[in-house]
Design a protein around this motif. Sequence first.
Motif, mmCIF file in Angstrom:
data_model
loop_
_atom_site.group_PDB
_atom_site.id
_atom_site.type_symbol
_atom_site.label_atom_id
_atom_site.label_comp_id
_atom_site.label_asym_id
_atom_site.label_seq_id
_atom_site.Cartn_x
_atom_site.Cartn_y
_atom_site.Cartn_z
ATOM 1 N N GLY A 158 0.653 -1.082 -0.337
ATOM 2 C CA GLY A 158 0.043 -0.232 0.045
ATOM 3 C C GLY A 158 0.649 1.171 -0.501
ATOM 4 N N PRO A 159 0.239 3.070 -0.076
ATOM 5 C CA PRO A 159 1.155 3.785 -0.472
ATOM 6 C C PRO A 159 1.350 4.490 0.633
ATOM 7 C CG PRO A 159 -1.011 4.220 -0.246
ATOM 8 C CD PRO A 159 -1.089 2.363 -1.178
ATOM 9 N N ILE A 160 2.642 5.475 1.121
ATOM 10 C CA ILE A 160 2.343 5.571 2.646
ATOM 11 C C ILE A 160 1.632 7.110 3.161
ATOM 12 C CG2 ILE A 160 4.758 4.076 2.551
ATOM 13 C CD1 ILE A 160 5.904 7.017 2.268
ATOM 14 N N SER A 161 1.851 7.628 3.999
ATOM 15 C CA SER A 161 1.262 8.842 4.832
ATOM 16 C C SER A 161 2.700 10.704 3.982
ATOM 17 C CB SER A 161 0.793 9.002 6.193
ATOM 18 O OG SER A 161 2.153 8.675 6.835
ATOM 19 N N VAL A 162 1.824 11.116 4.627
ATOM 20 C CA VAL A 162 2.878 12.384 4.244
ATOM 21 C C VAL A 162 4.251 12.824 5.322
ATOM 22 C CG1 VAL A 162 2.856 15.157 3.810
ATOM 23 C CG2 VAL A 162 1.018 13.742 2.804
ATOM 24 N N GLY A 163 3.576 12.558 6.049
ATOM 25 C CA GLY A 163 4.487 12.594 7.456
ATOM 26 C C GLY A 163 5.456 11.334 7.037
ATOM 27 N N GLU A 164 5.523 10.148 6.600
ATOM 28 C CA GLU A 164 6.067 9.565 7.023
ATOM 29 C C GLU A 164 7.058 8.840 5.373
ATOM 30 O OE1 GLU A 164 3.168 5.134 8.155
ATOM 31 O OE2 GLU A 164 2.985 5.642 6.347
ATOM 32 N N ALA A 165 6.976 9.942 4.747
ATOM 33 C CA ALA A 165 7.351 10.819 3.608
ATOM 34 C C ALA A 165 9.241 11.262 4.237
ATOM 35 C CB ALA A 165 6.569 10.829 2.151
ATOM 36 N N LEU A 166 8.065 12.371 4.553
ATOM 37 C CA LEU A 166 9.025 13.073 4.732
ATOM 38 C C LEU A 166 9.847 12.764 5.634
ATOM 39 C CD1 LEU A 166 6.872 16.664 5.397
ATOM 40 C CD2 LEU A 166 8.075 15.998 3.802
ATOM 41 N N ASP A 167 9.644 11.435 6.530
ATOM 42 C CA ASP A 167 10.981 11.282 7.687
ATOM 43 C C ASP A 167 12.166 10.507 6.676
ATOM 44 O OD1 ASP A 167 9.875 12.011 9.825
ATOM 45 O OD2 ASP A 167 8.663 10.512 9.990
ATOM 46 N N LEU A 168 11.161 9.933 5.621
ATOM 47 C CA LEU A 168 11.932 9.307 4.946
ATOM 48 C C LEU A 168 12.403 9.735 4.509
ATOM 49 C CD1 LEU A 168 9.588 6.114 3.712
ATOM 50 C CD2 LEU A 168 11.823 5.875 5.568
ATOM 51 N N ALA A 169 12.567 10.853 3.901
ATOM 52 C CA ALA A 169 13.231 11.818 2.591
ATOM 53 C C ALA A 169 14.560 12.952 3.235
ATOM 54 C CB ALA A 169 12.457 13.055 2.640
ATOM 55 N N GLU A 170 14.041 12.817 5.248
ATOM 56 C CA GLU A 170 15.798 12.909 5.920
ATOM 57 C C GLU A 170 16.470 11.690 5.900
ATOM 58 O OE1 GLU A 170 13.519 14.688 9.608
ATOM 59 O OE2 GLU A 170 12.838 16.261 8.451
ATOM 60 N N ARG A 171 16.596 10.831 5.559
ATOM 61 C CA ARG A 171 17.240 9.412 5.747
ATOM 62 C C ARG A 171 18.223 9.575 5.016
ATOM 63 N NH1 ARG A 171 16.469 4.968 9.066
ATOM 64 N NH2 ARG A 171 18.420 5.047 8.769
ATOM 65 N N ARG A 172 19.418 10.236 4.590
ATOM 66 C CA ARG A 172 20.559 10.409 4.008
ATOM 67 C C ARG A 172 21.077 9.955 3.809
ATOM 68 N NH1 ARG A 172 18.415 13.694 0.462
ATOM 69 N NH2 ARG A 172 21.047 13.866 -0.501
ATOM 70 N N ASP A 173 20.928 8.898 5.008
ATOM 71 C CA ASP A 173 22.392 6.963 5.220
ATOM 72 C C ASP A 173 21.763 6.532 4.204
ATOM 73 O OD1 ASP A 173 19.616 7.511 7.067
ATOM 74 O OD2 ASP A 173 20.673 5.943 7.780
ATOM 75 N N LEU A 174 20.541 5.955 4.332
ATOM 76 C CA LEU A 174 19.512 5.104 2.964
ATOM 77 C C LEU A 174 19.623 5.837 1.576
ATOM 78 C CD1 LEU A 174 16.523 3.792 5.094
ATOM 79 C CD2 LEU A 174 19.306 3.528 5.078
ATOM 80 N N PHE A 175 18.933 6.955 1.633
ATOM 81 C CA PHE A 175 18.303 7.393 -0.309
ATOM 82 C C PHE A 175 19.297 8.617 -1.029
ATOM 83 C CE2 PHE A 175 14.753 5.289 1.974
ATOM 84 C CZ PHE A 175 14.448 4.299 0.865
#
Length: 891
Positions: A158-175
């Motif tokens: 399924g899709p993800i939420s806006v808050g989850e997307a912003l959290d993952l966008a800050e994971r510069r160690d991963l992406f």
Amino acid sequence: MLRWMPDRYRELRDLVWGARPDRDVDEELATHVALRAEELEAQGMTPEEARREARRRFGDAERWRRETLSEAEQEQRGRDRTERLDAIRREVRLALRSLGRAPTFTLIAVLTLALGIGANTAIFSVVNGVLLRPLPVPWLHDLVVVQTDLPGLDLHGGPISVGEALDLAERRDLFQSFTAYSRPTLNLTGSGEPQRIAAVSTVGQYFDVFGARPQLGRLYRAEDSRNGNHKVVVLSHAFWQELTGGDPRVVGTSLRLNGEAYEVIGVLAPEFRYPRTAQLWTPREVLPQHLGAQQRLTMILTAVGRPQPGITPEQLRTQLRTEAERWHERYRGEAYDPAARHTVAAVPFLDHLSGELRPILRVLMGAVGLVLLIACANVASLQLVRSTGRARELAVRAALGAGRWPLVRQLFVESLVLGAAGGVVGLGIGALLIRLIARSDAAQFALLRDVQLDGAVLAFTAVITLVAAVLFGTIPAFRASDVAAGEVLRGSARGTSAGPARGRFLQGAVVVQVALALVLLLGSGLVVRSLSRLLDADPGFRTAGVHTMRVALSGDRYAGNAPRMAFHDALLERLRGVPGVELAGTVYGLPFDSQDNSSPFQIVGRAAGADEPKRHARMWFAGGDYFQAMGIALVRGRLFTDADDDGGQVVSVIDETLARQFFPSEDPIGKQLEQGLESTIVGVVRAVKKDDLAEPGKATIYYPIAQAQWVAGNTAVVVRSALPAGATATALRAAVRELDGSIPVFEVMSMEERVERSLGTRRLAVGVLGGFAVLALLLAALGIYGVLSYGVSQRTRELGVRLALGARPREVVTMVLRGGLALTAVGLVAGALAFLALGGALDALLYGIGPRDPVTLATGAALLALVAAFGCYIPARRAARVDPITALRAE
């Protein structure tokens, strides 16, 4: 001495031992030193002094050797290249003359190869455009889609939420870069006729993830979602051309979308087309209230990331699971129901993009490979049969001194010429097939619309052409070159010493063709029978006479629930007054439409049982006479009435699936559900299919639109009409235009059209596999005919003797038929065993039938046997007409 060596001797030496530039250079240098030494001896030096002085005067001999050798080798390479090209030209001219003397054989062989190569070219074009390189992104194979998994609710991907997307966008160690997007449709007004626009609303580094660049203007930045600069758009190249005719002054102008002004800041380059149907991109506004705990339950964004170099899939999986656990801890008791067992996972972007096309393309790629093998076996058989008639030609060449390898080379060059001709014609056939696929029902998939011949496809065609030439040319070349020249020239039929081996090869080729043809025929038969059963499947509603359209209200005029409901009610009232329209209703959650909504629910006062299905159901909203217009039958209780309005008790209607799963032994009427809304069940209706006639039933809860007025501005309108489709569509558009001319009407189509569109991939499979099966049948029949004709020609004397001794023509026919049908039977057994082993690959395409269905197996084998019998009968009849006197006189 070397300096007096005749040039003829050198030429003879090079002819015998091969040209050696290094040897020639050494001889030249030695000759030069020797000549100088002789001159010095004549001046009075001793031989030793003369040689020493000559070498000194010569200078750096090694340097001269290297330079001279380099020049000599370059000259030699040039000569060798010229000689090779001349040899190739001679061989090709000889091959063309040879094939030109057999026009029927050449035409049949080229067309057979062209059909096999063309089919492979077309299917590979689709595979390349869907599975391999659907987008011009250099790091496309590195991209991943981050999805929500809720195993506790049996929901995955399924899709993800806006808050989850912003959290993952800050994971510069991963992406390296990360984005998430939704695909809303927006009303465009103020630019001519109002229209509905396909938009992409993004957060994060969308254009960095996909490597997009602007052709005009600039692209927006990730921070524009949160700094108040979200009222900007970037246009697709195609939409820019459509909207302005390619006017470069579009940058800086504004568009009115959903009643608000957006500034055009750029136009994307034409090669960027993701999503394929998108017309513009805009940053999604993100406010603090969008990031609360409850908003984490609104999962609406597709997330795509480009992992950092060195991050393995296993490491990414572990890190994402850890990140989800942090969210659970941070929002404990506010979001993330523990029973749902929420987590996030990454899947390859290409897998996500290809979706339901992936399994069918894998099947088609395997099927088209079988077609090419059948074609190669067929041409190999034809070549070997033809070589019998060329025995005297090859014997003459052998008698004149041509060794076996030159004969093999010449025969193989003929195969390469045939393959090249088949490849060129096949490329044209492939281009035609690609055009047909793009115009088929499956073209509803945007990925199939842009499939084309490109460099990769041309390279693939060249490779399979070469592979085909090797497959069908190698064995015939070696067999045909094994010729006993003396016996052939004396007129003996036994001059081809490989006769028995040749016969075994031909028989084996027939068995292979029959076996592969049966595999394709059975696969096609299963898919056809599956589609037939699917067309007979009950979708849970009536399609005949039902027409639909979508409307979406926007702007200040429809900012609240009251004006939306007023428009909703006025539209239904106007539609009911149209002559020929019998019933009219609205729905959010139309079957076979992209609109959908689902969420967990609870049965008030009853805890979930251990063996109970997951409490998760579709959440749809209906108004007017929706159920009656769609023909969705009432099973129990009642439907919604005008009394179920905003001021009354909240009610719901459930479908049979939910009633069967959660109220198997009790009446659900009067029970209460909680799904964001707390409602009382008042009715049970038939279950309907949502996206696919083959899908299993999913629990559904309907609510009155009057009691959920926030959805009234984005619904589908459904009418049952006795009018023709065109007249009904005109009436639907007119009703909306009379109420508000600024509202676009879109997706106007009948329910029959919607259901038919869902069958696109299956019809593609039926069409392509059916075509392959027909082609395989024809090639198999041709192969059997060719082999038996060859056998009859080789047995002319034997048949003449039999007939002279009293054998009846019927007995000769039976004898030849028996031989052909025996080969067919062996091929049928081999093909049936192969299909039983491989049939499971079709599981994803079948409905209501197993991959090893005995009826299909028997029918396919019988049909192929019938075609094979026809291929056997013609040479059998010719055998029966052999004139004994003529056959014996020829011997």
